[in-house]
Design an enzyme around this catalytic site. Structure first.
Site, PDB file in Angstrom:
ATOM      1  CG  ASP A   1      41.217 -37.511 -81.585  1.00  0.00           C
ATOM      2  OD1 ASP A   1      41.061 -38.728 -81.743  1.00  0.00           O
ATOM      3  OD2 ASP A   1      40.349 -36.766 -81.075  1.00  0.00           O
TER       4      ASP A   1
ATOM      5  CB  VAL B   1      38.362 -35.339 -90.341  1.00  0.00           C
ATOM      6  CG1 VAL B   1      39.565 -35.969 -89.668  1.00  0.00           C
ATOM      7  CG2 VAL B   1      37.060 -35.814 -89.703  1.00  0.00           C
TER       8      VAL B   1
ATOM      9  CB  SER C   1      31.314 -50.118 -89.630  1.00  0.00           C
ATOM     10  OG  SER C   1      30.455 -50.761 -88.705  1.00  0.00           O
TER      11      SER C   1
ATOM     12  CE1 TYR D   1      30.222 -45.513 -87.216  1.00  0.00           C
ATOM     13  CE2 TYR D   1      29.013 -47.575 -87.416  1.00  0.00           C
ATOM     14  CZ  TYR D   1      30.204 -46.894 -87.237  1.00  0.00           C
ATOM     15  OH  TYR D   1      31.377 -47.593 -87.087  1.00  0.00           O
TER      16      TYR D   1
ATOM     17  CE  LYS E   1      32.614 -45.783 -89.917  1.00  0.00           C
ATOM     18  NZ  LYS E   1      34.013 -45.344 -90.036  1.00  0.00           N
TER      19      LYS E   1
ATOM     20  CB  SER F   1      35.124 -49.332 -77.904  1.00  0.00           C
ATOM     21  OG  SER F   1      33.711 -49.481 -77.883  1.00  0.00           O
TER      22      SER F   1
END
Length: 255
Positions: free
Chosen positions: A43, A70, A148, A162, A166, A197
């Site tokens: 992470d 990443v 997603s 986003y 995805k 979350s």
């Protein structure tokens, strides 16, 4: 003959999970460890991921952690090679790291657009290619990408950058699945909808009720349910599944 329990066991396997410091990534790491895998947690939040690895070790699992951005291919190789050295190979790669802003499409700046695509899509590409080369040489492996519902169905709840990232992850999954199938490596994706979350729970109750009302099952998903799907795709039970996207959306998108 394999027994039902052995079909879902990851005993003797090793896994590499990105974005594992909290949320879905942490749940996935726990699920893989509970199934018997040794886990490398990575992470960008070094403190958070070290804490998660310590929790797994306290529970009796073999787990190590490293900070990873990443977006940086060299950094990715460094972490992956460390996992290979520690575990004598990596059997399961989970590309989970993501940024999830909900900025209006009219307000997204170029820098924010590029950063979301860099983390969510380019990071998954690096993970697939780095793990894919390693697994291709070994003649076996499992790659699971986090997609997603946002990449399959327009929604005001997530930013268009986003959603685009995805949708790209799903296309990436199919391309690597086709390329790696002859080498005994499967590549699949899971596509969750609204999952509990910190970001979801920060919403006011009225907004949460509105979102839940749009889900036929009438509730949000749980991180452990997503983790269970990843464990399935990583397990011997899914040996004949590749290029697939497993929907986890409570019925919001039926097909």
């Amino acid at each position: 003959m394999s027994t039902p329990s052995s079909l879902f066991s990851l005993e003797g396997r090793s896994a590499f999970v990105t974005g594992a410091g909290q949320g879905l990534g942490a749940a996935i790491a726990r699920g893989l460890a509970a199934a018997g895998a040794r886990v490398m947690l990575t992470d960008i939040d070094e403190h958070g991921v070290e804490g998660m690895a310590a929790c797994l070790r306290d529970a009796g699992h073999e787990a190590i952690a490293m900070p990873l951005d990443v977006r940086d291919e060299a950094d990715f190789w460094l972490c992956f090679d460390a996992a290979v050295q520690r575990f004598a190979g990596v059997d399961v790669m989970v590309n989970n790291a993501a940024r999830t802003p909900s900025t209006s499409l009219w307000d997204i700046g170029a820098e924010e657009w590029d950063d979301v695509l860099a983390i969510n899509l380019r990071g998954s590409f690096f993970g697939c290619r780095i793990a894919g080369r390693h697994m291709r040489e070994r003649g076996a492996g499992r790659i699971v990408n986090l997609g997603s519902i946002a990449g399959q169905q327009a929604s005001a709840a997530t930013g268009v950058h986003y959603a685009a990232s995805k949708a790209g992850v799903i296309a990436l999954t199919r391309a690597f699945a086709q390329e790696l199938a002859p080498h005994g490596v499967t590549v699949n994706a899971v596509a969750p909808a609204a999952v509990r979350s910190p970001m979801l729970e920060a919403m006011d109750e009225a907004r949460q009720r509105t979102l839940a009302a749009g889900i036929p099952l009438g509730r949000f998903g749980e991180p452990d349910e997503v983790a269970a799907a990843v464990v399935y795709l990583a397990s011997p039970a899914a040996a004949f599944v590749t290029g697939a996207t497993l929907d986890l959306n409570g019925g919001r998108l039926m097909r």
